[in-house]
Design an enzyme around this catalytic site. Structure first.
Site, mmCIF file in Angstrom:
data_model
loop_
_atom_site.group_PDB
_atom_site.id
_atom_site.type_symbol
_atom_site.label_atom_id
_atom_site.label_comp_id
_atom_site.label_asym_id
_atom_site.label_seq_id
_atom_site.Cartn_x
_atom_site.Cartn_y
_atom_site.Cartn_z
ATOM 1 N N ARG A 35 0.813 -1.211 0.000
ATOM 2 C CA ARG A 35 0.000 0.000 0.000
ATOM 3 C C ARG A 35 0.852 1.269 0.000
ATOM 4 O O ARG A 35 0.444 2.295 0.535
ATOM 5 C CB ARG A 35 -0.975 0.004 1.206
ATOM 6 N N ARG A 39 -1.798 6.341 -0.473
ATOM 7 C CA ARG A 39 -2.203 6.391 0.925
ATOM 8 C C ARG A 39 -2.013 7.791 1.468
ATOM 9 O O ARG A 39 -2.830 8.652 1.251
ATOM 10 C CB ARG A 39 -1.443 5.332 1.732
ATOM 11 N N ARG A 48 -5.829 12.614 -7.035
ATOM 12 C CA ARG A 48 -7.082 11.856 -6.913
ATOM 13 C C ARG A 48 -8.300 12.752 -6.670
ATOM 14 O O ARG A 48 -9.436 12.281 -6.719
ATOM 15 C CB ARG A 48 -6.963 10.875 -5.743
ATOM 16 N N ASP A 84 -7.004 -2.039 -7.316
ATOM 17 C CA ASP A 84 -7.569 -2.605 -6.091
ATOM 18 C C ASP A 84 -7.951 -4.047 -6.362
ATOM 19 O O ASP A 84 -8.154 -4.433 -7.522
ATOM 20 C CB ASP A 84 -8.806 -1.837 -5.619
ATOM 21 N N TYR A 159 -15.463 -10.529 0.546
ATOM 22 C CA TYR A 159 -16.196 -9.297 0.166
ATOM 23 C C TYR A 159 -17.486 -9.620 -0.585
ATOM 24 O O TYR A 159 -18.521 -8.989 -0.368
ATOM 25 C CB TYR A 159 -15.311 -8.385 -0.691
HETATM 26 O O1 1CP Z 1 -0.310 -1.170 -2.631
HETATM 27 C C1 1CP Z 1 -0.631 -0.137 -3.235
HETATM 28 O O2 1CP Z 1 -0.219 0.944 -2.899
HETATM 29 C C2 1CP Z 1 -1.460 -0.264 -4.508
HETATM 30 C C3 1CP Z 1 -2.856 0.006 -4.299
HETATM 31 C C4 1CP Z 1 -3.808 -0.940 -3.599
HETATM 32 C C5 1CP Z 1 -3.687 -2.304 -3.214
HETATM 33 C C6 1CP Z 1 -2.495 -3.215 -3.338
HETATM 34 C C7 1CP Z 1 -5.108 -0.528 -3.244
HETATM 35 C C8 1CP Z 1 -5.646 0.827 -3.465
HETATM 36 N N1 1CP Z 1 -5.775 -1.605 -2.740
HETATM 37 C C9 1CP Z 1 -4.936 -2.690 -2.685
HETATM 38 C C10 1CP Z 1 -5.231 -4.048 -2.241
HETATM 39 C C11 1CP Z 1 -6.363 -4.276 -1.333
HETATM 40 N N2 1CP Z 1 -7.625 -3.730 -1.375
HETATM 41 C C12 1CP Z 1 -6.354 -5.244 -0.305
HETATM 42 C C13 1CP Z 1 -5.193 -6.143 -0.006
HETATM 43 C C14 1CP Z 1 -4.143 -5.412 0.758
HETATM 44 C C15 1CP Z 1 -4.444 -5.151 2.212
HETATM 45 O O3 1CP Z 1 -4.734 -6.115 2.927
HETATM 46 O O4 1CP Z 1 -4.317 -3.997 2.609
HETATM 47 C C16 1CP Z 1 -7.603 -5.238 0.311
HETATM 48 C C17 1CP Z 1 -8.071 -6.095 1.458
HETATM 49 C C18 1CP Z 1 -8.401 -4.265 -0.368
HETATM 50 C C19 1CP Z 1 -9.799 -3.937 -0.110
HETATM 51 C C20 1CP Z 1 -9.962 -2.504 0.158
HETATM 52 N N3 1CP Z 1 -9.969 -1.554 -0.826
HETATM 53 C C21 1CP Z 1 -10.059 -1.852 1.394
HETATM 54 C C22 1CP Z 1 -10.060 -2.518 2.761
HETATM 55 C C23 1CP Z 1 -11.444 -2.589 3.319
HETATM 56 C C24 1CP Z 1 -11.531 -3.523 4.538
HETATM 57 O O5 1CP Z 1 -12.053 -4.636 4.384
HETATM 58 O O6 1CP Z 1 -11.090 -3.114 5.628
HETATM 59 C C25 1CP Z 1 -10.157 -0.461 1.145
HETATM 60 C C26 1CP Z 1 -10.313 0.654 2.145
HETATM 61 C C27 1CP Z 1 -10.091 -0.302 -0.276
HETATM 62 C C28 1CP Z 1 -10.094 0.959 -1.041
HETATM 63 C C29 1CP Z 1 -8.783 1.363 -1.575
HETATM 64 N N4 1CP Z 1 -7.909 0.553 -2.283
HETATM 65 C C30 1CP Z 1 -6.801 1.277 -2.662
HETATM 66 C C31 1CP Z 1 -7.006 2.619 -2.192
HETATM 67 C C32 1CP Z 1 -6.060 3.748 -2.421
HETATM 68 C C33 1CP Z 1 -8.238 2.648 -1.509
HETATM 69 C C34 1CP Z 1 -8.896 3.828 -0.843
HETATM 70 C C35 1CP Z 1 -9.667 4.531 -1.858
HETATM 71 C C36 1CP Z 1 -10.563 5.594 -1.347
HETATM 72 O O7 1CP Z 1 -11.138 5.455 -0.263
HETATM 73 O O8 1CP Z 1 -10.704 6.563 -2.106
#
Ligand code: 1CP
Length: 352
Positions: A35, A39, A48, A84, A159
């Site tokens: 991530r 972030r 964004r 994502d 999910y």
């Molecule tokens: O790693 C990076 O920087 C690349 C971007 C990336 C990755 C690898 C994003 C962007 N998402 C992910 C993977 C991801 N997404 C995972 C696996 C990694 C981890 O465990 O952290 C998971 C579980 C998700 C699901 C997800 N997408 C969540 C978690 C929700 C939960 O269940 O708690 C969230 C908050 C997102 C949204 C998301 N994905 C990425 C971003 C930048 C965002 C936030 C976007 C926004 O709110 O505008």
């Protein structure tokens, strides 16, 4: 020349990151952060602004810029493709969205045999913007390798079945225990979609892939073996012919590390709960390890960060391949400067 035999950029092939994945000697321990893109970076928040998350994943120029930002700023040894885990599910037409501050939300959860019909195969045309973005990115990245990724079948299923983020995964487990055949069919469908999505990324130029099974630590080993391992193994086997390193990661997986090793990855990611010298015993021989500084440590003093990073490096000192990373993703309010300093510290401490 076959698609699996693409000319490889020699500078990328010789990078510290890919050498560590292959368990070869490295000039320094490679560092990247799960991530790291999208972030806390102010330059990320700026580009964004006003663009919904899923839409931003479909704009190749924006994806390229966001993916490059942490490489420029921190000097990390690998880039991770900005996307994502739910992008391939959106691409096959599921009605889902990523809600700010919540995460992925699915309008109609998948809980019956009829629901399964909505999961069709993924074709490269469904995600042509991914191919386009990765081509742009690899041209810009030079000698820095690009990591492609996907969600693992269990974590995607959680999910889809819950309808959104879940703490206890109650609907998911209800289905897994209550209708094992439907569960197996669901995970098998997701394995095919995931494998197809990883192939698109590799064909476009990704040098490694990571399978995120973020929430699989919710399972006991016997359930993992019976209900998850076959699908994750199917994904790793499907991309094996490309000969790019395959990384497998989950949170809270201390008791599952041996089984995750069996699923077939080349590199196993470890969270901060198990020291790497113990993790290597659990994972077994022939695999590199990735990890595992607690991401919350980055909120402490620089001295504390360095001393905790030193502990990780000491525990990794006997490993054949080590990629320095956090034990889970960068937390949203992390000071970017702390990540830059940590990258420099690991490089300096491990320079050979
Ligand atoms: O790693 C990076 O920087 C690349 C971007 C990336 C990755 C690898 C994003 C962007 N998402 C992910 C993977 C991801 N997404 C995972 C696996 C990694 C981890 O465990 O952290 C998971 C579980 C998700 C699901 C997800 N997408 C969540 C978690 C929700 C939960 O269940 O708690 C969230 C908050 C997102 C949204 C998301 N994905 C990425 C971003 C930048 C965002 C936030 C976007 C926004 O709110 O505008």
């Amino acid at each position: 020349m076959s698609a699996m035999d693409k000319p490889e950029n020699p500078a990328v092939a010789d990078s510290a990151f890919l050498k560590a994945c292959r368990r070869e000697p490295v000039p320094h321990t490679p560092v990247w952060f799960m991530r790291q893109a999208g972030r806390s970076l102010p330059e990320y928040l700026k580009v964004r602004e006003g663009i919904p998350m899923l839409e931003s994943c479909m704009r190749p120029e924006l994806v390229t810029e966001i993916t490059l930002q942490p490489v420029r700023r921190h000097g990390v040894d690998a880039a991770i493709y900005f996307s994502d885990i739910v992008v391939p599910l959106k691409a096959i037409g599921l009605d889902l969205d990523i809600k700010p501050g919540v995460g992925p939300v699915v309008e109609q959860p998948i809980r019956s045999r009829a629901d399964l019909e909505r999961l069709r195969d993924l074709t490269p045309e469904d995600v042509s913007y991914v191919t386009e973005a990765i081509r742009m990115l690899t041209a810009e990245l030079g000698s820095t390798p690009l990591i492609g990724f996907a969600g693992a079948p269990f974590t995607l299923a959680s999910y889809l079945v819950e309808g959104g983020p879940s703490k206890n995964h109650e609907h998911t487990k209800a289905l897994m225990y209550g209708d094992p055949q439907l569960w197996a069919d669901l995970l098998d469908r997701l394995a095919d979609i995931t494998a197809a999505f990883l192939k698109v990324q590799i064909e476009a130029g990704a040098s490694a892939v990571q399978l995120f099974d973020s929430w699989v630590g919710a399972l006991a080993p016997a359930d993992y073996r019976r209900s998850v391992l076959p699908a994750s193994r199917k994904v790793f086997e499907a991309v094996a012919p490309y000969d790019v390193p395959r990384i497998h990661f989950g949170v809270g997986t201390g008791e599952l590390l041996g089984l995750m090793g069996e699923a077939g990855a080349d590199v196993v990611g470890v969270d901060w709960r198990v020291p790497l010298d113990e993790a290597v015993r659990r994972v077994g021989p022939g695999k590199a390890l990735q990890g595992n500084l607690d991401p919350a440590v980055l909120f402490s003093t620089r001295e504390a960060v360095e001393s905790k990073a030193r502990e990780v490096l000491d525990a990794a000192s006997g490993l054949e391949g080590h990629i320095f990373n956090l034990g889970h993703g960068v937390l949203p309010t992390t000071d970017p400067g702390a990540l830059t300093a940590l990258t420099e510290y690991v490089h300096e401490q491990t320079a050979r």
